[in-house]
Design an enzyme around this catalytic site. Structure first.
Site, short mmCIF file in Angstrom:
data_model
loop_
_atom_site.label_atom_id
_atom_site.label_comp_id
_atom_site.label_asym_id
_atom_site.label_seq_id
_atom_site.Cartn_x
_atom_site.Cartn_y
_atom_site.Cartn_z
CD GLN A 218 10.96 10.26 -10.28
OE1 GLN A 218 11.60 9.12 -10.51
NE2 GLN A 218 9.49 10.10 -10.76
N GLY A 219 12.19 13.97 -6.91
CA GLY A 219 11.48 14.14 -5.70
C GLY A 219 9.98 13.94 -5.94
CB SER B 10 8.07 8.83 -3.38
OG SER B 10 7.80 8.26 -4.55
CD GLU C 186 9.40 6.69 -12.91
OE1 GLU C 186 8.73 7.62 -12.75
OE2 GLU C 186 9.83 6.03 -12.13
CD GLU D 202 0.62 -5.15 -4.99
OE1 GLU D 202 1.32 -4.25 -5.25
OE2 GLU D 202 0.99 -6.53 -4.70
C1 LIG Z 1 14.02 1.06 -5.52
C2 LIG Z 1 12.93 2.10 -5.75
C3 LIG Z 1 13.41 3.34 -6.36
C4 LIG Z 1 12.48 4.43 -6.07
N1 LIG Z 1 12.92 5.59 -6.45
C5 LIG Z 1 12.27 6.65 -6.54
C6 LIG Z 1 12.70 7.99 -6.88
O1 LIG Z 1 13.77 8.04 -7.69
N2 LIG Z 1 11.89 9.19 -6.61
C7 LIG Z 1 10.66 8.92 -6.23
O2 LIG Z 1 9.87 10.21 -5.96
N3 LIG Z 1 10.08 7.59 -5.69
C8 LIG Z 1 10.71 6.72 -5.94
N4 LIG Z 1 10.40 5.29 -5.54
C9 LIG Z 1 9.10 5.22 -4.71
C10 LIG Z 1 8.15 4.62 -5.62
O3 LIG Z 1 7.54 5.41 -6.44
C11 LIG Z 1 7.24 4.11 -4.52
O4 LIG Z 1 7.71 3.31 -3.60
C12 LIG Z 1 5.85 3.48 -5.10
O5 LIG Z 1 4.99 4.44 -5.87
C13 LIG Z 1 4.85 2.84 -4.02
O6 LIG Z 1 4.45 3.88 -3.23
P1 LIG Z 1 4.83 3.50 -1.62
O7 LIG Z 1 6.20 3.20 -1.23
O8 LIG Z 1 4.32 4.69 -0.75
O9 LIG Z 1 3.85 2.50 -1.16
P2 LIG Z 1 2.45 2.56 -1.00
O10 LIG Z 1 1.72 3.14 -2.14
O11 LIG Z 1 1.98 2.89 0.44
O12 LIG Z 1 1.71 0.75 -1.10
C14 LIG Z 1 1.92 0.14 -0.28
C15 LIG Z 1 1.32 -1.37 -0.50
O13 LIG Z 1 -0.03 -1.12 -0.86
C16 LIG Z 1 -0.33 -1.58 -2.08
N5 LIG Z 1 -1.35 -0.53 -2.50
C17 LIG Z 1 -1.45 0.79 -2.27
N6 LIG Z 1 -2.49 1.44 -3.14
C18 LIG Z 1 -3.29 0.34 -3.26
C19 LIG Z 1 -4.46 0.35 -4.12
N7 LIG Z 1 -5.14 1.37 -4.42
N8 LIG Z 1 -4.98 -0.88 -4.36
C20 LIG Z 1 -4.23 -1.90 -4.13
N9 LIG Z 1 -3.07 -1.94 -3.54
C21 LIG Z 1 -2.65 -0.78 -3.19
C22 LIG Z 1 0.76 -1.45 -3.19
O14 LIG Z 1 0.86 -2.01 -4.23
C23 LIG Z 1 1.97 -1.76 -2.10
O15 LIG Z 1 1.98 -3.11 -2.03
C24 LIG Z 1 11.32 4.29 -5.43
C25 LIG Z 1 10.92 3.03 -5.00
C26 LIG Z 1 11.87 2.14 -5.01
C27 LIG Z 1 11.37 0.83 -4.33
#
Ligand SMILES: Cc1cc2nc3c(=O)[nH]c(=O)nc-3n(C[C@H](O)[C@H](O)[C@H](O)COP(=O)(O)OP(=O)(O)OC[C@H]3O[C@@H](n4cnc5c(N)ncnc54)[C@H](O)[C@@H]3O)c2cc1C
Length: 392
Positions: A128-129, A131, A246, A379
């Protein structure tokens, strides 16, 4: 509301239970029990996928017209509960649960004919591409560009946290086709062959020692326009359909109830301050199970599921992390002997020395920190609950 199974549902449960008793080999059960990541490793998953496909039960969340068995939501729940209790491998769902239903719903006939059989047979393994660095919670800000050049899109950008991309030969991907449009409207949905020139996968190793996650770089990768799902600019609508699958519709409760029971069996009686923690977790897991079941009963009755359906992923993450923390505390020092060689759970490798449950506990504890991040952070879930359920 009657939470007891009807005679027909009980008969279905017995049929599933009998099948799992016969069809689940010990080495797959053992491999599943020693997995610290979210999904089984491919050598285990492939074998179990083939067994389910032969039984006609692999694509149980696809429409009947696309080969699904036509189960009701409660039958699906019963199947998942029986699988959790039997300890079956958890199959990677990027293909079966995410892109499969998307193709059934939005794909052209040619796309369905090309991709659905290969997904079922395991020939195609999907990642899944979505993020990107800087675009996770705020997915609509994604920057990977797809520029049309005749019959192809030229795709440039970076994806991150791409689960099991190191095993995948296909990637479904959100790309920006119109940088001038409003963020959500400028996004399209592409199917990318990972063997295309310009596609590079780099590993991200987790603190647990698992290699589940990756970065995927797209450097002028040429993707046929025929590989676009839906219209140009329809990617966000398709992504929302996919993310609903999902985040919802999974039987989290039964897996947690079963995992806690297995922990209790492996660790012996919980003593001292562990005992009330275990009791509390057991009650919370059972309450979650009932909440999921009540939601499904409403869905089957043709009602809109109430706001409680929003809380399941959030609550499941908390219980998951609580169980894995309890395991580390229950096994004590034995949990800290991380295996030297990983992966040690592959079906062709000997069982680790000592209690396998203890040896996997620390890796599981570290890995399950991710539950409150993937599929929408806790969150973000709280914000959705505040808006949609509480009306804040
Ligand atoms: C084990 C794992 C597997 C994954 N697999 C996939 C995959 O196969 N394909 C894919 O596309 N993605 C994948 N992901 C990505 C996942 O969807 C993202 O990590 C997730 O959506 C959070 O985005 P971010 O990492 O950019 O964190 P951010 O969005 O930068 O968040 C950082 C912190 O800020 C907080 N935050 C952000 N915005 C807000 C807001 N508006 N209000 C309050 N708090 C906020 C968040 O809760 C978090 O604590 C995976 C992630 C993990 C950990």
């Amino acid at each position: 509301m009657d939470l007891a199974l009807t005679p027909a549902q009980a008969a279905f449960r017995d049929e599933v239970r009998a099948f799992l008793g016969e069809a689940l080999p010990d080495h797959l059960r053992r491999g599943a029990g020693l997995t610290s990541g979210v999904f089984a490793e491919p050598d285990i998953a492939r074998e179990w996928q083939a067994i389910l496909e032969a039984q006609g039960w692999l694509v149980y969340h696809w429409p009947r017209a696309a080969g699904g068995p036509g189960w009701t939501p409660i039958q699906r729940w019963i199947f998942e509960k029986e699988c959790a209790e039997a300890g079956t491998p958890v199959l990677p769902f990027m293909g079966l649960k995410l892109i499969g239903p998307v193709l059934c719903h939005f794909g052209t006939e040619a796309q369905k004919a090309e991709y659905l059989p290969k997904l079922r047979s395991g020939e195609h393994f999907w990642a899944q591409g979505f993020s990107e660095p800087g675009s996770g919670s705020d997915l609509a800000s994604l920057r990977t560009r797809a520029v049309r050049d005749g019959d192809v899109y030229v795709v440039t950008g970076q994806k991150i946290w791409t689960t099991q991309a190191q095993f995948a030969n296909r990637l479904f991907c959100l790309v920006r086709t119109d940088p001038e449009a409003k963020p959500q409207r400028g996004i399209s949905f592409l199917l990318i062959d990972m063997a295309s020139p310009g596609v590079t996968v780099r590993p991200i190793l987790s603190a647990s020692g698992d290699h589940e996650l990756n970065e995927v770089f797209l450097d002028d990768a040429r993707v046929p326009v025929a590989n676009r799902v839906g219209d140009e600019g329809q990617g966000w609508t398709i992504a929302k359909f996919l993310l609903d699958n999902e985040r919802g519709g999974s039987a989290f409760g039964p897996q947690l109830v079963a995992d806690l029971a297995r922990l209790r069996a492996a660790a012996g009686a919980f003593e001292g301050e562990l005992a009330p923690r275990a009791t509390r977790l057991a009650l919370e897991a059972e309450a979650l199970e009932m909440t999921e079941l009540r939601t499904l009963i409403e869905v089957e009755a043709g009602l809109q599921p109430g706001p409680r359906s929003l809380i399941t992923k959030l609550v499941a993450s908390e219980i998951r992390q609580g169980i894995d923390e309890l395991a580390v505390d229950a096994f004590g020092l034995a949990a800290l002997q991380l295996p030297v060689e990983r992966p040690f759970y592959r079906s062709d490798m000997p069982a680790p020395v000592g209690s396998p449950d203890a040896r996997i506990a620390a890796a599981r504890y570290l890995n399950s920190r991710a539950w409150s991040i993937f599929g929408g952070t806790s969150e973000i879930q709280l914000t959705v609950i505040a808006k949609q359920a509480v009306g804040l």
